[in-house]
Design an enzyme around this catalytic site. Structure first.
Site, mmCIF file in Angstrom:
data_model
loop_
_atom_site.group_PDB
_atom_site.id
_atom_site.type_symbol
_atom_site.label_atom_id
_atom_site.label_comp_id
_atom_site.label_asym_id
_atom_site.label_seq_id
_atom_site.Cartn_x
_atom_site.Cartn_y
_atom_site.Cartn_z
ATOM 1 N N ASP A 110 98.238 75.471 113.523
ATOM 2 C CA ASP A 110 96.787 75.622 113.371
ATOM 3 C C ASP A 110 96.385 77.084 113.177
ATOM 4 O O ASP A 110 97.126 78.004 113.558
ATOM 5 C CB ASP A 110 96.077 75.132 114.642
ATOM 6 N N ASP A 111 95.187 77.260 112.664
ATOM 7 C CA ASP A 111 94.443 78.535 112.670
ATOM 8 C C ASP A 111 94.926 79.556 111.648
ATOM 9 O O ASP A 111 94.466 80.687 111.664
ATOM 10 C CB ASP A 111 94.438 79.184 114.072
ATOM 11 N N HIS A 151 100.514 77.504 116.640
ATOM 12 C CA HIS A 151 99.497 78.306 115.940
ATOM 13 C C HIS A 151 100.200 79.360 115.086
ATOM 14 O O HIS A 151 100.973 80.161 115.629
ATOM 15 C CB HIS A 151 98.569 78.975 116.954
ATOM 16 N N HIS A 175 86.063 77.700 111.942
ATOM 17 C CA HIS A 175 86.604 77.499 113.286
ATOM 18 C C HIS A 175 85.559 77.852 114.340
ATOM 19 O O HIS A 175 85.844 78.476 115.371
ATOM 20 C CB HIS A 175 87.868 78.339 113.495
ATOM 21 N N HIS A 206 90.992 72.350 108.981
ATOM 22 C CA HIS A 206 90.665 72.791 110.345
ATOM 23 C C HIS A 206 89.298 73.488 110.355
ATOM 24 O O HIS A 206 89.094 74.447 111.094
ATOM 25 C CB HIS A 206 91.777 73.727 110.826
#
Ligand SMILES: [Zn+2]
Length: 238
Positions: free
Chosen positions: A41-42, A187, A96, A92
């Site tokens: 993620d991210d 991540h 965010h 995502h």
């Protein structure tokens, strides 16, 4: 997370098909190699994502990257590389943002904006979506389902974003006991996932478990063609 929300989440994931809401993949047939899904993620991150892709490529592993739209816009070459190397791109959101502060309308707008960017870069629209922090309300959840999304959560969280060195990541990876259908949350805007994947690979986790994308994990197996039926029919004939 409150007890009520945890309970709601458990009930939902128990009764809703995994193509709509996933925390862990379905168990595989006993004669098949067990599977797990690595998710990141991210990102994308100019250094960590690029290094991670090198490691995944060398170990012949497939993964899913839940990208943040505004960073994907900054590093389009990384998004193209993720897709070209056979990984899955998940959505995502664009910014965010804090889930509590983001209205359903803004949230779904960000999902659409990120979809469009990924489509322009790769020709494909992300099928899977992971909300920031895994937080959703009913309006956001049903909005995502109307867009045909698989809402992909996780069941294994090494909390790599809290780690401070590669040793910590390697210790976690040495102790991790894989289970069929596990969805692991890492991540790629932090460097520690790389050491964890390398350690898992060195201890042979991926010899036993096949690393698959989220879409592969939830794909229903085709029922096998059955000569068995005819054998049974023959056997029951007097
Ligand atoms: Zn996130």
């Amino acid at each position: 997370m409150s007890i009520l929300r945890q309970l709601t989440k458990r009930i939902l994931t128990a009764f809703v098909p995994s193509r709509l809401l996933l925390t862990r993949g379905p168990r595989h047939a006993p004669n098949k190699r067990p599977r797990l899904a690595l998710t990141f993620d991210d990102g994308p991150h100019p250094l960590h994502t690029a290094r991670l892709l090198d490691v995944l490529c060398a170990a012949r592993l497939k993964a899913t990257f839940f990208v943040v739209g505004k960073d994907a816009a900054k590093y389009p070459a990384l998004i193209r590389r993720i897709a070209e190397e056979g990984h899955e791109i998940g959505n995502h959101t664009w910014s965010h943002g804090d889930p509590v502060m983001t209205s359903p309308r803004d949230f779904l707008g960000e999902v659409h904006q990120t979809d469009e960017l990924v489509r322009n870069l790769t020709g494909g629209i992300p099928r899977s979506m992971r909300p920031p922090k895994g937080e959703l309300n009913w309006t956001k959840l049903t909005g995502l389902w109307r867009q045909g999304k698989t809402v992909a959560l996780w069941n294994i969280d090494p909390r790599d974003y809290r780690m401070s060195d590669t040793g910590e990541a390697a210790v976690w990876a040495s102790r991790y006991q894989p289970g069929d259908g596990d969805v692991l949350l890492f991540h790629d805007n932090h460097p520690w996932a790389i050491a964890a994947i390398e350690r898992m690979n060195n201890r042979g986790v991926f010899n036993e478990y096949q690393s698959v994308t989220i879409s592969e994990l939830i794909q229903q197996e085709m029922p096998e063609m059955r000569p068995v039926t005819s054998v049974q029919a023959t056997a029951s004939t007097p």
